[in-house]
Design a protein around this motif. Structure first.
Motif, PDB file in Angstrom:
ATOM      1  N   CYS A 263      18.306 108.357 -43.218  1.00 57.40           N
ATOM      2  CA  CYS A 263      19.154 108.621 -42.047  1.00 57.40           C
ATOM      3  C   CYS A 263      19.976 109.883 -42.277  1.00 57.40           C
ATOM      4  CB  CYS A 263      20.063 107.426 -41.765  1.00 57.40           C
ATOM      5  SG  CYS A 263      21.247 107.048 -43.076  1.00 57.40           S
ATOM      6  N   GLU A 264      20.568 110.399 -41.193  1.00 61.89           N
ATOM      7  CA  GLU A 264      21.344 111.635 -41.280  1.00 61.89           C
ATOM      8  C   GLU A 264      22.524 111.495 -42.236  1.00 61.89           C
ATOM      9  OE1 GLU A 264      22.460 112.688 -37.336  1.00 61.89           O
ATOM     10  OE2 GLU A 264      20.539 113.648 -36.871  1.00 61.89           O
ATOM     11  N   THR A 265      23.155 110.319 -42.255  1.00 58.39           N
ATOM     12  CA  THR A 265      24.297 110.096 -43.154  1.00 58.39           C
ATOM     13  C   THR A 265      23.881 110.251 -44.605  1.00 58.39           C
ATOM     14  OG1 THR A 265      25.540 108.664 -41.651  1.00 58.39           O
ATOM     15  CG2 THR A 265      25.917 108.353 -44.002  1.00 58.39           C
ATOM     16  N   ALA A 266      22.756 109.663 -44.973  1.00 55.57           N
ATOM     17  CA  ALA A 266      22.269 109.766 -46.347  1.00 55.57           C
ATOM     18  C   ALA A 266      21.910 111.208 -46.687  1.00 55.57           C
ATOM     19  CB  ALA A 266      21.061 108.862 -46.552  1.00 55.57           C
ATOM     20  N   TYR A 267      21.236 111.892 -45.756  1.00 56.54           N
ATOM     21  CA  TYR A 267      20.815 113.266 -46.014  1.00 56.54           C
ATOM     22  C   TYR A 267      22.008 114.204 -46.163  1.00 56.54           C
ATOM     23  CZ  TYR A 267      18.777 117.876 -45.323  1.00 56.54           C
ATOM     24  OH  TYR A 267      18.426 119.194 -45.467  1.00 56.54           O
ATOM     25  N   LYS A 268      23.007 114.069 -45.288  1.00 57.26           N
ATOM     26  CA  LYS A 268      24.186 114.945 -45.374  1.00 57.26           C
ATOM     27  C   LYS A 268      24.948 114.724 -46.684  1.00 57.26           C
ATOM     28  CE  LYS A 268      24.889 115.458 -40.383  1.00 57.26           C
ATOM     29  NZ  LYS A 268      25.724 115.087 -39.198  1.00 57.26           N
ATOM     30  N   PRO A 297      17.945 110.092 -36.947  1.00 54.16           N
ATOM     31  CA  PRO A 297      19.343 109.819 -36.568  1.00 54.16           C
ATOM     32  C   PRO A 297      19.835 108.471 -37.097  1.00 54.16           C
ATOM     33  CG  PRO A 297      18.072 110.589 -34.686  1.00 54.16           C
ATOM     34  CD  PRO A 297      17.092 110.308 -35.774  1.00 54.16           C
ATOM     35  N   ASP A 298      21.131 108.381 -37.348  1.00 52.12           N
ATOM     36  CA  ASP A 298      21.740 107.109 -37.732  1.00 52.12           C
ATOM     37  C   ASP A 298      21.549 106.092 -36.613  1.00 52.12           C
ATOM     38  OD1 ASP A 298      22.637 108.248 -40.061  1.00 52.12           O
ATOM     39  OD2 ASP A 298      24.675 108.577 -39.349  1.00 52.12           O
ATOM     40  N   VAL A 299      21.672 104.832 -36.953  1.00 53.50           N
ATOM     41  CA  VAL A 299      21.576 103.788 -35.931  1.00 53.50           C
ATOM     42  C   VAL A 299      22.779 103.861 -35.009  1.00 53.50           C
ATOM     43  CG1 VAL A 299      20.220 102.245 -37.377  1.00 53.50           C
ATOM     44  CG2 VAL A 299      22.699 102.104 -37.441  1.00 53.50           C
ATOM     45  N   ALA A 300      22.533 103.570 -33.733  1.00 59.43           N
ATOM     46  CA  ALA A 300      23.625 103.605 -32.759  1.00 59.43           C
ATOM     47  C   ALA A 300      24.590 102.449 -32.976  1.00 59.43           C
ATOM     48  CB  ALA A 300      23.055 103.577 -31.345  1.00 59.43           C
ATOM     49  N   ILE A 315      31.392  97.719 -50.538  1.00 61.46           N
ATOM     50  CA  ILE A 315      30.721  97.895 -49.245  1.00 61.46           C
ATOM     51  C   ILE A 315      31.572  98.814 -48.376  1.00 61.46           C
ATOM     52  CG2 ILE A 315      29.966  96.747 -47.132  1.00 61.46           C
ATOM     53  CD1 ILE A 315      29.271  94.325 -48.714  1.00 61.46           C
ATOM     54  N   ASN A 316      31.074 100.019 -48.128  1.00 59.18           N
ATOM     55  CA  ASN A 316      31.822 100.965 -47.292  1.00 59.18           C
ATOM     56  C   ASN A 316      30.983 101.364 -46.085  1.00 59.18           C
ATOM     57  OD1 ASN A 316      29.992 103.037 -48.168  1.00 59.18           O
ATOM     58  ND2 ASN A 316      31.227 103.302 -50.018  1.00 59.18           N
ATOM     59  N   GLN A 317      31.575 102.142 -45.218  1.00 57.60           N
ATOM     60  CA  GLN A 317      30.938 102.508 -43.954  1.00 57.60           C
ATOM     61  C   GLN A 317      29.641 103.276 -44.185  1.00 57.60           C
ATOM     62  OE1 GLN A 317      32.166 101.568 -40.893  1.00 57.60           O
ATOM     63  NE2 GLN A 317      30.267 102.345 -40.022  1.00 57.60           N
ATOM     64  N   ARG A 318      29.644 104.193 -45.151  1.00 52.41           N
ATOM     65  CA  ARG A 318      28.448 104.990 -45.420  1.00 52.41           C
ATOM     66  C   ARG A 318      27.280 104.110 -45.880  1.00 52.41           C
ATOM     67  NH1 ARG A 318      28.412 109.530 -50.076  1.00 52.41           N
ATOM     68  NH2 ARG A 318      28.271 107.651 -51.361  1.00 52.41           N
ATOM     69  N   PHE A 323      21.990 101.105 -45.014  1.00 53.51           N
ATOM     70  CA  PHE A 323      21.231  99.852 -45.059  1.00 53.51           C
ATOM     71  C   PHE A 323      20.921  99.334 -43.653  1.00 53.51           C
ATOM     72  CE2 PHE A 323      22.949  99.985 -49.359  1.00 53.51           C
ATOM     73  CZ  PHE A 323      21.844  99.596 -50.104  1.00 53.51           C
ATOM     74  N   ALA A 324      21.835  99.553 -42.715  1.00 54.52           N
ATOM     75  CA  ALA A 324      21.582  99.152 -41.328  1.00 54.52           C
ATOM     76  C   ALA A 324      20.425  99.954 -40.742  1.00 54.52           C
ATOM     77  CB  ALA A 324      22.847  99.352 -40.492  1.00 54.52           C
ATOM     78  N   PHE A 325      20.366 101.235 -41.088  1.00 56.41           N
ATOM     79  CA  PHE A 325      19.265 102.099 -40.648  1.00 56.41           C
ATOM     80  C   PHE A 325      17.925 101.543 -41.136  1.00 56.41           C
ATOM     81  CE2 PHE A 325      16.418 105.612 -41.916  1.00 56.41           C
ATOM     82  CZ  PHE A 325      16.147 106.173 -40.676  1.00 56.41           C
TER      83      PHE A 325
END
Length: 373
Positions: A263-268, A297-300, A315-318, A323-325
């Motif tokens: 996902c974009e979060t992991a890549y960034k 893209p990250d999950v909506a 367990i944090n937001q990132r 994992f949700a992705f």
């Protein structure tokens, strides 16, 4: 003090062993429901106490570090994490004609598989098998026959349990064939799927790659540069583990034929860490790796399974986004973030994952490190 190694280096190695012992005890906490695990924790604790004692009394010797059973226990824990349906650890089986029970390191597959962990030097194993070892040393072939005979006396589901020997090092091919002829199955951690029980990686076509896996895959320590002692103890430990069980071949085998996504979060986050910490070769490997990984893209929104999760230090937001992705994409998440998995499980949430050992970026740290000859 030993002449073979400066005392300050010996002390550092002993303290690393002590730290390893504490980590092993903590890692085993999630397995304490398995019979025998708490006994192993106590044995590890005894090893740690002994090392602390000789360190404090300044009677530390090289033999105390080299012959520490913590190496065996570390390998045992590593193997334990790979197994399914474990029913006992360090289990004794009475054998006809033998005064003491035969100790089986891990009994798994609901009793159908016996595992022996062997962390000994491969040369010493071959020498003993050829009769060239010191007097009284038992051949691995003799032990293999004992295990086969014992399994025949302890049937499970009307058949002898399969006997598996795990080796921490590659063994001589002649010895391997002889063991197989006796009836032993040979395994190594690099060939075994380190997969969480909530996921069967052989039946999925898509893998969600976590930041920790992206970093491990391109790290110098996983790409032929693991013979180092670093100023940072955690990096030295990772290098030692890499020498024992290379991670890259395991990941290459896992990735083969799979669609790799992140996902974009992991890549960034990966890009930021690369920019700050990576060396030139790690930069190049990162660019090559991302040609294979599809960034989406990250999950909506968070899937229902994870919607009730509570945030904590582990367990944090990132992490939740990553994992949700994976869950939304119906992909198995490949990660070394075992803390997240543990915390999620404690809240009753099983995330489909493939877990592996952590590896950090090390190329820039080699400048202040010391090569192992």
């Amino acid at each position: 003090m030993d002449k073979e190694i400066p005392f300050v280096d010996l002390l550092e190695r002993a303290n690393e062993k002590v730290e390893l012992g504490h980590e092993l005890i903590e890692e085993l906490e999630e397995y304490t429901q398995i019979s025998g695990v708490q006994k192993i924790q106590r044995k590890i604790s005894q090893e740690v106490k002994f090392l602390k004692k000789v360190i404090k009394n300044e009677t530390l010797k090289l033999n105390h570090v080299q012959c520490s059973n913590l190496t065996h226990y570390a390998f045992l824990v590593q193997i334990l994490k790979l197994q399914r349906d474990v029913v006992h650890v360090d289990c004794g089986f009475p054998v006809e004609g033998r005064s003491n029970p035969l100790r089986v390191d891990i009994v798994c597959d609901n009793g159908l598989r016996w595992i022996k962990a062997i962390a000994r030097n491969s040369k010493s194993l071959s020498d003993a098998a050829k009769g060239a070892a010191s007097y009284g040393a038992r051949s691995i072939l003799d032990q293999a026959q004992e295990f086969i005979d014992a399994s025949a006396q302890h049937l499970c589901m009307f058949k002898p349990p399969k006997v598996v020997f795990y080796f921490s090092q590659t063994i001589d091919n002649t010895l391997l064939v002889e063991l197989q002829e006796i009836g032993i199955e040979i395994a190594s951690v690099a060939e075994t799927s380190d997969c969480d029980q909530s996921a069967d990686v052989l039946n999925v076509s898509t893998l969600n790659i976590d930041i920790t896996t992206l970093l491990a895959y391109i790290s110098n320590v996983c790409n032929g540069s693991c013979n180092w002692t670093f100023q940072e103890p955690i990096l030295t430990e990772q290098a030692e583990k890499e020498r024992q069980a290379p991670l890259k071949p395991l990941l290459d085998n896992l990735f083969e034929g799979k669609r790799l996504i992140c996902c974009e979060t992991a890549y960034k986050s990966f890009e930021e860490i690369i920019y700050l910490l990576a060396g030139p070769q790690e930069h190049q490997r990162a660019a090559e790796l991302m040609k294979r990984v599809e960034v989406l893209p990250d999950v909506a929104s968070v899937p229902d399974e994870l919607a009730v999760i509570k945030f904590s230090g582990k367990i944090n937001q990132r992490s939740l986004k990553i994992f949700a992705f994976g869950m939304q994409m119906k992909a198995v998440t490949v990660t070394s973030n075992k803390a997240f998995i543990r915390s999620a499980k404690m809240q009753g949430i099983n995330v489909p994952v493939f877990t592996h050992q952590a590896r950090a970026l090390t190329e820039a740290k080699e400048a202040s490190g010391r090569p192992i000859e």
